[in-house]
Write a protein that holds these residues in place. Structure first.
Motif, mmCIF file in Angstrom:
data_model
loop_
_atom_site.group_PDB
_atom_site.id
_atom_site.type_symbol
_atom_site.label_atom_id
_atom_site.label_comp_id
_atom_site.label_asym_id
_atom_site.label_seq_id
_atom_site.Cartn_x
_atom_site.Cartn_y
_atom_site.Cartn_z
ATOM 1 N N ASN A 35 -1.697 -6.216 -3.481
ATOM 2 C CA ASN A 35 -0.361 -6.138 -2.907
ATOM 3 C C ASN A 35 -0.432 -5.424 -1.559
ATOM 4 O O ASN A 35 -0.724 -4.231 -1.491
ATOM 5 C CB ASN A 35 0.570 -5.374 -3.860
ATOM 6 C CG ASN A 35 2.002 -5.357 -3.379
ATOM 7 O OD1 ASN A 35 2.389 -6.100 -2.480
ATOM 8 N ND2 ASN A 35 2.812 -4.501 -3.994
ATOM 9 N N VAL A 36 -0.154 -6.160 -0.492
ATOM 10 C CA VAL A 36 -0.237 -5.611 0.865
ATOM 11 C C VAL A 36 0.657 -4.394 1.033
ATOM 12 O O VAL A 36 0.345 -3.479 1.810
ATOM 13 C CB VAL A 36 0.135 -6.701 1.893
ATOM 14 C CG1 VAL A 36 0.396 -6.098 3.266
ATOM 15 C CG2 VAL A 36 -0.968 -7.736 1.994
ATOM 16 N N ARG A 37 1.759 -4.348 0.314
ATOM 17 C CA ARG A 37 2.711 -3.248 0.490
ATOM 18 C C ARG A 37 2.084 -1.883 0.217
ATOM 19 O O ARG A 37 2.559 -0.870 0.739
ATOM 20 C CB ARG A 37 3.919 -3.444 -0.434
ATOM 21 C CG ARG A 37 4.794 -4.629 -0.070
ATOM 22 C CD ARG A 37 6.019 -4.683 -0.946
ATOM 23 N NE ARG A 37 6.883 -5.787 -0.599
ATOM 24 C CZ ARG A 37 7.770 -5.775 0.397
ATOM 25 N NH1 ARG A 37 7.888 -4.691 1.153
ATOM 26 N NH2 ARG A 37 8.534 -6.823 0.639
ATOM 27 N N ALA A 38 1.038 -1.851 -0.601
ATOM 28 C CA ALA A 38 0.416 -0.581 -0.951
ATOM 29 C C ALA A 38 -0.745 -0.211 -0.031
ATOM 30 O O ALA A 38 -1.353 0.841 -0.207
ATOM 31 C CB ALA A 38 -0.074 -0.622 -2.398
ATOM 32 N N LEU A 39 -1.053 -1.057 0.949
ATOM 33 C CA LEU A 39 -2.142 -0.763 1.871
ATOM 34 C C LEU A 39 -1.641 0.082 3.036
ATOM 35 O O LEU A 39 -0.555 -0.141 3.571
ATOM 36 C CB LEU A 39 -2.762 -2.053 2.394
ATOM 37 C CG LEU A 39 -3.441 -2.939 1.357
ATOM 38 C CD1 LEU A 39 -4.008 -4.191 2.020
ATOM 39 C CD2 LEU A 39 -4.544 -2.185 0.624
ATOM 40 N N GLN A 40 -2.455 1.037 3.433
ATOM 41 C CA GLN A 40 -2.093 1.936 4.525
ATOM 42 C C GLN A 40 -2.208 1.224 5.876
ATOM 43 O O GLN A 40 -3.080 0.383 6.085
ATOM 44 C CB GLN A 40 -2.999 3.165 4.512
ATOM 45 C CG GLN A 40 -2.909 3.995 3.248
ATOM 46 C CD GLN A 40 -3.897 5.140 3.219
ATOM 47 O OE1 GLN A 40 -4.533 5.459 4.235
ATOM 48 N NE2 GLN A 40 -4.053 5.761 2.056
ATOM 49 N N ASN A 41 -1.290 1.582 6.775
ATOM 50 C CA ASN A 41 -1.330 1.114 8.163
ATOM 51 C C ASN A 41 -1.234 -0.411 8.284
ATOM 52 O O ASN A 41 -1.776 -1.005 9.222
ATOM 53 C CB ASN A 41 -2.599 1.618 8.869
ATOM 54 C CG ASN A 41 -2.718 3.128 8.799
ATOM 55 O OD1 ASN A 41 -1.758 3.851 9.053
ATOM 56 N ND2 ASN A 41 -3.896 3.617 8.437
ATOM 57 N N VAL A 42 -0.550 -1.028 7.326
ATOM 58 C CA VAL A 42 -0.223 -2.453 7.409
ATOM 59 C C VAL A 42 1.290 -2.571 7.336
ATOM 60 O O VAL A 42 1.902 -2.133 6.359
ATOM 61 C CB VAL A 42 -0.875 -3.261 6.277
ATOM 62 C CG1 VAL A 42 -0.461 -4.732 6.378
ATOM 63 C CG2 VAL A 42 -2.393 -3.135 6.317
ATOM 64 N N ASP A 43 1.901 -3.127 8.377
ATOM 65 C CA ASP A 43 3.355 -3.253 8.446
ATOM 66 C C ASP A 43 3.773 -4.599 7.839
ATOM 67 O O ASP A 43 3.510 -5.646 8.435
ATOM 68 C CB ASP A 43 3.802 -3.171 9.906
ATOM 69 C CG ASP A 43 5.310 -3.320 10.071
ATOM 70 O OD1 ASP A 43 6.021 -3.426 9.047
ATOM 71 O OD2 ASP A 43 5.779 -3.334 11.224
ATOM 72 N N PRO A 44 4.410 -4.591 6.662
ATOM 73 C CA PRO A 44 4.809 -5.868 6.047
ATOM 74 C C PRO A 44 5.728 -6.695 6.936
ATOM 75 O O PRO A 44 5.691 -7.937 6.879
ATOM 76 C CB PRO A 44 5.519 -5.435 4.764
ATOM 77 C CG PRO A 44 4.992 -4.077 4.462
ATOM 78 C CD PRO A 44 4.744 -3.446 5.804
ATOM 79 N N TYR A 82 5.768 11.203 5.538
ATOM 80 C CA TYR A 82 4.851 10.969 4.413
ATOM 81 C C TYR A 82 3.426 10.884 4.945
ATOM 82 O O TYR A 82 3.163 10.229 5.949
ATOM 83 C CB TYR A 82 5.225 9.668 3.707
ATOM 84 C CG TYR A 82 4.341 9.282 2.552
ATOM 85 C CD1 TYR A 82 4.550 9.820 1.283
ATOM 86 C CD2 TYR A 82 3.305 8.362 2.717
ATOM 87 C CE1 TYR A 82 3.742 9.450 0.208
ATOM 88 C CE2 TYR A 82 2.501 7.987 1.651
ATOM 89 C CZ TYR A 82 2.723 8.537 0.399
ATOM 90 O OH TYR A 82 1.932 8.174 -0.664
ATOM 91 N N GLU A 83 2.492 11.540 4.274
ATOM 92 C CA GLU A 83 1.088 11.512 4.687
ATOM 93 C C GLU A 83 0.277 10.680 3.704
ATOM 94 O O GLU A 83 0.253 10.938 2.515
ATOM 95 C CB GLU A 83 0.525 12.938 4.755
ATOM 96 C CG GLU A 83 1.167 13.795 5.841
ATOM 97 C CD GLU A 83 0.534 15.175 5.939
ATOM 98 O OE1 GLU A 83 -0.481 15.407 5.243
ATOM 99 O OE2 GLU A 83 1.038 15.984 6.724
ATOM 100 N N ASN A 84 -0.415 9.669 4.250
ATOM 101 C CA ASN A 84 -1.279 8.859 3.404
ATOM 102 C C ASN A 84 -2.498 9.659 2.975
ATOM 103 O O ASN A 84 -3.069 10.412 3.774
ATOM 104 C CB ASN A 84 -1.737 7.617 4.175
ATOM 105 C CG ASN A 84 -0.640 6.608 4.376
ATOM 106 O OD1 ASN A 84 0.144 6.348 3.467
ATOM 107 N ND2 ASN A 84 -0.569 6.012 5.563
ATOM 108 N N PRO A 85 -2.930 9.506 1.735
ATOM 109 C CA PRO A 85 -4.132 10.216 1.294
ATOM 110 C C PRO A 85 -5.413 9.553 1.817
ATOM 111 O O PRO A 85 -5.436 8.381 2.105
ATOM 112 C CB PRO A 85 -4.040 10.096 -0.232
ATOM 113 C CG PRO A 85 -3.297 8.823 -0.474
ATOM 114 C CD PRO A 85 -2.308 8.725 0.662
#
Length: 299
Positions: free
Chosen positions: A102-111, A296-299
């Motif tokens: 699911n692309v929505r859960a990938l960091q630094n990808v704008d759906p 929000y900070e991505n891990p």
């Protein structure tokens, strides 16, 4: 192979995570410029945007066994989501060694920036029977229409009164870019609390996820992971502090007026309702991600 083809097929490492950061993984994919949007019963309810890596993701934190697994129908595909925050991460073909991310859960990808390719998954297999709402109903309102919807497995249902949700609807409908809404694919409408009934035969199937200031919690189905509604979190300041809540500050977007407005509402995810055509409603895209502090900070 031409240079342009080599560039297109070169794999990159993408990192993904659920919202609560209990699960973090990395996956190899070509540069993501497009994603598939399927209209089948579960993909629509969860707002999935799919890409298909050549190999399986590698977990950096958490593992596959810790995710909640949900399957249905012929049980050829298992959907995997975080049991705490309900973020839908991936799906895997059972005994097929194929996986979808699911692309929505990938960091630094704008759906919103992706080319969306439509897929008619609803035309495959047996027709999905929408679970019926069997709980109480909100009071009828002149000029309003009753809408009922459900999670995918039917453990949770919701009913609410609204002005007709068609081209004439003149109230706010939002596709939000914030860290939780983008991951979980919500499309929000904002009825007041008395217009909404969230129902479960077994209340233990209602998942509740709150974070940051713990003013609100998102409800979801613990069985199938479908995100449902948004509630005011009726807890004391002491309970909020015990959860490590951030302070309520007007400059961060959480002043007294905003809190009182939130208390009056019970926002609903429009993906739940078979009688609502999101293509006709054209939800307003709001870039809330850059407005709420701290970011929000991505891990």
């Amino acid at each position: 192979m031409s240079a342009s083809t080599e560039e297109e097929t070169q794999l990159r490492t993408y990192r993904g995570n659920c919202h609560c950061k209990a699960f973090v993984y990395e996956v190899q994919l070509p540069e993501i410029k497009s994603a598939h949007e399927c209209n089948c019963s579960i993909c629509h309810k969860k707002g999935y945007l799919w890409v298909f890596p050549p190999g399986k993701p590698q977990f950096v934190k958490g593992d596959d066994a810790g995710l909640t697994h949900y399957t249905f129908g012929p049980k050829k595909l298992v959907h995997k989501f975080c049991p705490t925050c309900a973020t839908p991460l991936m799906a895997e073909v059972i005994d097929g060694n194929r996986i979808a991310i699911n692309v929505r859960a990938l960091q630094n990808v704008d759906p919103w920036a992706l080319e969306i390719q439509q897929y008619d998954g609803a035309a495959l297999g047996d027709k999905y029977e929408h679970p019926q709402h069997k709980g109480p109903l909100p009071a009828a309102i002149d000029g309003y229409k009753l809408y009922t919807g459900s999670c995918h497995c039917g453990a949770l249902t919701v009913a609410f009164q609204s002005k007709p949700l068609d081209e004439t609807f003149d109230e706010l409908i939002v596709d939000c870019s914030c860290s939780i809404c983008s991951r979980n694919g919500y499309i929000w409408v904002y009825p007041t609390r008395e217009k909404v009934v969230l129902f479960a035969n077994n209340p233990s199937n209602i998942g509740k996820y709150s974070f940051a200031r713990h003013i609100l919690y998102k409800s979801f189905c613990k069985i199938c992971g479908v995100p449902m509604t948004n509630h005011h979190n009726d807890i004391t300041d002491e309970e909020r502090k015990a959860l490590g809540a951030l302070p309520l500050l007007a400059e961060s977007g959480f002043g007294e007026a905003t809190i009182n407005w939130m208390k009056s509402l019970h926002p609903v995810n429009l993906r739940l309702f078979p009688d609502v055509d999101l293509q006709k409603l054209k939800p307003e895209r709001k870039d809330v991600a850059s407005m709420l502090k701290p970011l929000y900070e991505n891990p």
